[in-house]
Design a protein around this motif. Sequence first.
Motif, PDB file in Angstrom:
ATOM      1  N   ARG A   1      -9.506  -3.258  11.303  1.00 46.02           N
ATOM      2  CA  ARG A   1      -8.189  -2.970  10.716  1.00 46.02           C
ATOM      3  C   ARG A   1      -8.374  -2.304   9.365  1.00 46.02           C
ATOM      4  NH1 ARG A   1      -5.907  -3.032   6.503  1.00 46.02           N
ATOM      5  NH2 ARG A   1      -7.525  -4.465   5.839  1.00 46.02           N
TER       6      ARG A   1
ATOM      7  N   SER B   1      -6.439   0.498   6.379  1.00 43.84           N
ATOM      8  CA  SER B   1      -5.183   1.134   5.981  1.00 43.84           C
ATOM      9  C   SER B   1      -5.137   2.549   6.559  1.00 43.84           C
ATOM     10  CB  SER B   1      -5.091   1.211   4.455  1.00 43.84           C
ATOM     11  OG  SER B   1      -4.938  -0.084   3.920  1.00 43.84           O
TER      12      SER B   1
ATOM     13  N   TYR C   1       3.265   5.034  -4.862  1.00 40.94           N
ATOM     14  CA  TYR C   1       2.053   5.104  -4.031  1.00 40.94           C
ATOM     15  C   TYR C   1       2.398   4.976  -2.545  1.00 40.94           C
ATOM     16  CZ  TYR C   1       0.205   4.483  -8.657  1.00 40.94           C
ATOM     17  OH  TYR C   1      -0.051   4.647  -9.991  1.00 40.94           O
TER      18      TYR C   1
ATOM     19  N   MET D   1       3.268   8.554   1.782  1.00 36.04           N
ATOM     20  CA  MET D   1       3.027   8.781   3.220  1.00 36.04           C
ATOM     21  C   MET D   1       4.237   8.398   4.071  1.00 36.04           C
ATOM     22  SD  MET D   1       2.106   5.692   2.191  1.00 36.04           S
ATOM     23  CE  MET D   1       0.482   5.797   1.457  1.00 36.04           C
TER      24      MET D   1
ATOM     25  N   VAL E   1      -0.088   0.845   6.671  1.00 36.39           N
ATOM     26  CA  VAL E   1      -0.599   0.557   5.321  1.00 36.39           C
ATOM     27  C   VAL E   1       0.419  -0.309   4.589  1.00 36.39           C
ATOM     28  CG1 VAL E   1       0.297   2.746   4.380  1.00 36.39           C
ATOM     29  CG2 VAL E   1      -1.532   1.537   3.173  1.00 36.39           C
ATOM     30  N   TRP E   2      -0.096  -1.264   3.843  1.00 38.14           N
ATOM     31  CA  TRP E   2       0.697  -2.196   3.018  1.00 38.14           C
ATOM     32  C   TRP E   2       1.022  -1.484   1.717  1.00 38.14           C
ATOM     33  CZ3 TRP E   2      -0.842  -8.012   3.097  1.00 38.14           C
ATOM     34  CH2 TRP E   2      -0.123  -8.740   2.139  1.00 38.14           C
TER      35      TRP E   2
ATOM     36  N   GLY F   1       2.742  -1.957  -1.996  1.00 36.71           N
ATOM     37  CA  GLY F   1       3.219  -2.971  -2.924  1.00 36.71           C
ATOM     38  C   GLY F   1       4.570  -2.630  -3.554  1.00 36.71           C
TER      39      GLY F   1
ATOM     40  N   ARG G   1     -16.574  -6.344   4.126  1.00 39.57           N
ATOM     41  CA  ARG G   1     -16.592  -6.492   2.659  1.00 39.57           C
ATOM     42  C   ARG G   1     -17.113  -7.873   2.295  1.00 39.57           C
ATOM     43  NH1 ARG G   1     -10.863  -4.824   2.740  1.00 39.57           N
ATOM     44  NH2 ARG G   1     -10.379  -5.763   0.743  1.00 39.57           N
TER      45      ARG G   1
HETATM   46  C1  LIG Z   1      -0.423  -6.173  -2.312  1.00 39.36           C
HETATM   47  C2  LIG Z   1      -0.949  -4.847  -1.820  1.00 39.36           C
HETATM   48  C3  LIG Z   1      -0.401  -3.677  -2.271  1.00 39.36           C
HETATM   49  C4  LIG Z   1      -0.853  -2.440  -1.814  1.00 39.36           C
HETATM   50  N1  LIG Z   1      -0.218  -1.307  -2.232  1.00 39.36           N
HETATM   51  C5  LIG Z   1      -0.620  -0.108  -1.741  1.00 39.36           C
HETATM   52  C6  LIG Z   1       0.102   1.086  -2.085  1.00 39.36           C
HETATM   53  O1  LIG Z   1       1.093   1.038  -2.833  1.00 39.36           O
HETATM   54  N2  LIG Z   1      -0.318   2.268  -1.557  1.00 39.36           N
HETATM   55  C7  LIG Z   1      -1.397   2.347  -0.713  1.00 39.36           C
HETATM   56  O2  LIG Z   1      -1.731   3.453  -0.267  1.00 39.36           O
HETATM   57  N3  LIG Z   1      -2.115   1.229  -0.353  1.00 39.36           N
HETATM   58  C8  LIG Z   1      -1.732   0.012  -0.840  1.00 39.36           C
HETATM   59  N4  LIG Z   1      -2.392  -1.134  -0.453  1.00 39.36           N
HETATM   60  C9  LIG Z   1      -3.524  -1.041   0.508  1.00 39.36           C
HETATM   61  C10 LIG Z   1      -4.891  -1.249  -0.175  1.00 39.36           C
HETATM   62  O3  LIG Z   1      -5.194  -0.140  -0.988  1.00 39.36           O
HETATM   63  C11 LIG Z   1      -5.973  -1.436   0.921  1.00 39.36           C
HETATM   64  O4  LIG Z   1      -5.623  -2.515   1.750  1.00 39.36           O
HETATM   65  C12 LIG Z   1      -7.357  -1.682   0.315  1.00 39.36           C
HETATM   66  O5  LIG Z   1      -7.811  -0.525  -0.366  1.00 39.36           O
HETATM   67  C13 LIG Z   1      -8.397  -2.060   1.372  1.00 39.36           C
HETATM   68  O6  LIG Z   1      -8.516  -1.036   2.351  1.00 39.36           O
HETATM   69  P1  LIG Z   1      -8.251  -1.331   3.911  1.00 39.36           P
HETATM   70  O7  LIG Z   1      -6.835  -1.801   4.068  1.00 39.36           O
HETATM   71  O8  LIG Z   1      -8.518  -0.020   4.623  1.00 39.36           O
HETATM   72  O9  LIG Z   1      -9.213  -2.407   4.358  1.00 39.36           O
HETATM   73  C14 LIG Z   1      -1.945  -2.383  -0.894  1.00 39.36           C
HETATM   74  C15 LIG Z   1      -2.505  -3.587  -0.425  1.00 39.36           C
HETATM   75  C16 LIG Z   1      -2.011  -4.794  -0.869  1.00 39.36           C
HETATM   76  C17 LIG Z   1      -2.586  -6.090  -0.312  1.00 39.36           C
END
Ligand SMILES: Cc1cc2nc3c(=O)[nH]c(=O)nc-3n(C[C@H](O)[C@H](O)[C@H](O)COP(=O)(O)O)c2cc1C
Length: 170
Positions: A9, A11, A64, A67, A115-116, A118, A159
């Motif tokens: 999984r 993003s 952010y 997308m 993608v999450w 925030g 990780r």
């Molecule tokens: C609370 C939270 C806020 C996040 N906000 C953003 C965001 O605003 N934009 C974005 O592109 N990714 C965002 N992310 C995704 C993280 O950047 C990403 O999960 C992290 O770099 C790890 O990469 P992966 O999800 O590919 O494992 C967020 C993740 C979390 C948990």
Amino acid sequence: MTPADLLARRSIRKYTDEPIHADQLRAALEAAMAAPSAMHCDPWRFIIIQSQTDRDRLADALPYGQMLRHAPMGIIVCGDISVAHRNQLSYLLQDVSAAIQNLLLALHAQGLGAVWLGIHPNDDRVDAVKQAFGLPENIIPVSAIALGHPAEHPEARTRFKEAYVHYNQW
Ligand SMILES: Cc1cc2nc3c(=O)[nH]c(=O)nc-3n(C[C@H](O)[C@H](O)[C@H](O)COP(=O)(O)O)c2cc1C
């Protein structure tokens, strides 16, 4: 889903034009609402964002989250502080975050990407989302999700760091 599947999984921030089907969304939401929640209060609430206009409005509020403009769907994941355990923000955030992670994993399990994004605790984003989407006072937008069929395929990776794990005492 095995532990190794969870490492895959990632993003996903680029999507094809293929739409999300109603049954895929329903399965992901059902998984989200199966998350653990303090005293079984289930404070999570979801706003499905589909039209280009509404995805653009959400992207306008999230620096952010650009997308979203090119994703077939967005979801705003909120919590209702009036039903959260002891009306505590911390319980609300823990419960809603558990739901978000279930949602991401259920999308991944169906071959979708997400993608999450925030929102909380950035007051400017919270206020902008509340205003733009008409949220009542008791509803806190915690995060948004952009989702679609993946047009990028980042590699699975670990990780794991042994140094982050303590046994029996710190
Ligand atoms: C609370 C939270 C806020 C996040 N906000 C953003 C965001 O605003 N934009 C974005 O592109 N990714 C965002 N992310 C995704 C993280 O950047 C990403 O999960 C992290 O770099 C790890 O990469 P992966 O999800 O590919 O494992 C967020 C993740 C979390 C948990």
